[in-house]
Enzyme design. Structure first.
Site, PDB file in Angstrom:
ATOM      1  N   TYR A 157      20.906 -77.312 -48.979  1.00 53.62           N
ATOM      2  CA  TYR A 157      21.407 -75.999 -48.548  1.00 53.62           C
ATOM      3  C   TYR A 157      20.252 -75.088 -48.160  1.00 53.62           C
ATOM      4  CZ  TYR A 157      24.442 -71.847 -48.681  1.00 53.62           C
ATOM      5  OH  TYR A 157      25.149 -70.714 -48.363  1.00 53.62           O
ATOM      6  N   ASP A 167      36.442 -79.290 -36.597  1.00 52.96           N
ATOM      7  CA  ASP A 167      35.274 -79.566 -37.430  1.00 52.96           C
ATOM      8  C   ASP A 167      34.062 -79.363 -36.543  1.00 52.96           C
ATOM      9  OD1 ASP A 167      33.181 -80.575 -38.898  1.00 52.96           O
ATOM     10  OD2 ASP A 167      34.184 -82.440 -39.455  1.00 52.96           O
ATOM     11  N   VAL A 168      33.384 -78.230 -36.713  1.00 49.71           N
ATOM     12  CA  VAL A 168      32.315 -77.868 -35.785  1.00 49.71           C
ATOM     13  C   VAL A 168      31.068 -78.726 -35.952  1.00 49.71           C
ATOM     14  CG1 VAL A 168      33.128 -75.502 -35.491  1.00 49.71           C
ATOM     15  CG2 VAL A 168      31.447 -76.030 -37.298  1.00 49.71           C
ATOM     16  N   ASN A 179      30.023 -69.166 -39.020  1.00 43.75           N
ATOM     17  CA  ASN A 179      30.159 -68.968 -40.465  1.00 43.75           C
ATOM     18  C   ASN A 179      30.432 -70.258 -41.225  1.00 43.75           C
ATOM     19  OD1 ASN A 179      30.952 -67.451 -43.051  1.00 43.75           O
ATOM     20  ND2 ASN A 179      32.865 -68.509 -42.509  1.00 43.75           N
ATOM     21  N   SER A 210      19.533 -67.914 -49.587  1.00 43.03           N
ATOM     22  CA  SER A 210      18.998 -69.262 -49.775  1.00 43.03           C
ATOM     23  C   SER A 210      18.289 -69.769 -48.530  1.00 43.03           C
ATOM     24  CB  SER A 210      20.121 -70.224 -50.166  1.00 43.03           C
ATOM     25  OG  SER A 210      20.715 -69.842 -51.390  1.00 43.03           O
TER      26      SER A 210
END
Length: 254
Positions: free
Chosen positions: A152, A61-62, A88, A141
């Protein structure tokens, strides 16, 4: 074409979608590929089709600094070098700001922005040694707003400008930093959107090429930016959007 023979590439969020497509593209071009993601079963599914000698599955889990650092350490332990980092991993939460709980806001920031920072910081000494490359996966976005996607938009906007800043900081040191900015792309994360025929029709009307993107459409551009073919390209946020960003936003007219 074997542009990455002998090179080591880390791809986060590699268990599906754009990350999976990117990992497969680099592997097809001869790279040793490190598949990173939170779900080991997804990574193993991707790895099953790749050369085991040139593939490392490293669940992480980065958004957690220690796990991002462990990812890079495992890469060096297995392959001895690092040439390309593809940031990514991402997530999205939608809804009006007043309905967006702080925990959801932090979850988006932690994965979409902190994960880029943690992985880049851990990888950078090795990328400097290899004169390597970073490719961030931002979004359209990150260059303009959406309705009800404030977290986001904020996170991807930060990634977009972080890409520019790092390109300036690292250019003379031999490390290039670029980003891709996809529009609506058919992935697990957008499955609900893809099943909404009326919504897809709206996207088709707005996208000059007339269709949503596929993971391979984005993966191919990521590979280009990471390759020597793009040796004089840095600081770019490259739209991979079927022409969506060519519009000034006004509706189609007869």
């Amino acid at each position: 074409m074997q542009r990455f023979a002998g090179k080591v590439v880390v791809v986060t969020g590699a268990g599906s979608g754009i990350g999976e497509g990117t990992a497969r593209r680099f592997a097809a071009e001869g790279a040793m590929v490190v598949l990173c993601g939170r779900t080991e079963a997804k990574l193993r599914r991707v790895a099953a089709d790749l050369d085991a000698e040139r593939t490392l599955v490293q669940p992480a889990d980065v958004s957690e600094r220690a796990q991002a650092e462990a990812l890079i350490a495992a890469t060096l332990a297995r392959f001895g070098r690092l040439d390309v980092l593809v940031n990514n991993a991402g997530t999205v939460v939608t809804g009006p700001l007043l309905e967006l709980e702080p925990e959801a806001w932090r979850r988006v920031m932690a994965t979409d922005l902190d994960g880029v920072y943690f992985c880049t910081r851990a990888a950078l000494p090795h990328l400097l040694e290899a004169k390597g490359s970073i490719v961030n996966v931002s979004s359209v976005s990150g260059t303009g707003g959406d309705w009800n996607m404030s977290a986001y938009n904020a996170a991807k906007g930060a990634v977009t400008n972080l890409t520019r800043s790092l390109a300036m900081e690292l250019g003379e040191k031999g490390v290039r930093v670029n980003a891709v900015n996809p529009s609506f792309t058919l992935t697990d994360m957008t499955r609900d959107m893809a099943e909404d025929e009326a919504l897809v029709a709206k996207f088709r009307e707005r996208i000059p090429l007339g269709r949503p993107g596929e993971p391979a459409d984005v993966a191919d551009v990521i590979a280009f930016l990471a390759s020597e073919d793009a040796r004089f390209v840095t600081g770019v946020n490259l739209p991979v959007d079927g022409g969506l960003s060519a519009s000034n936003g006004q509706p189609r007219q007869a």
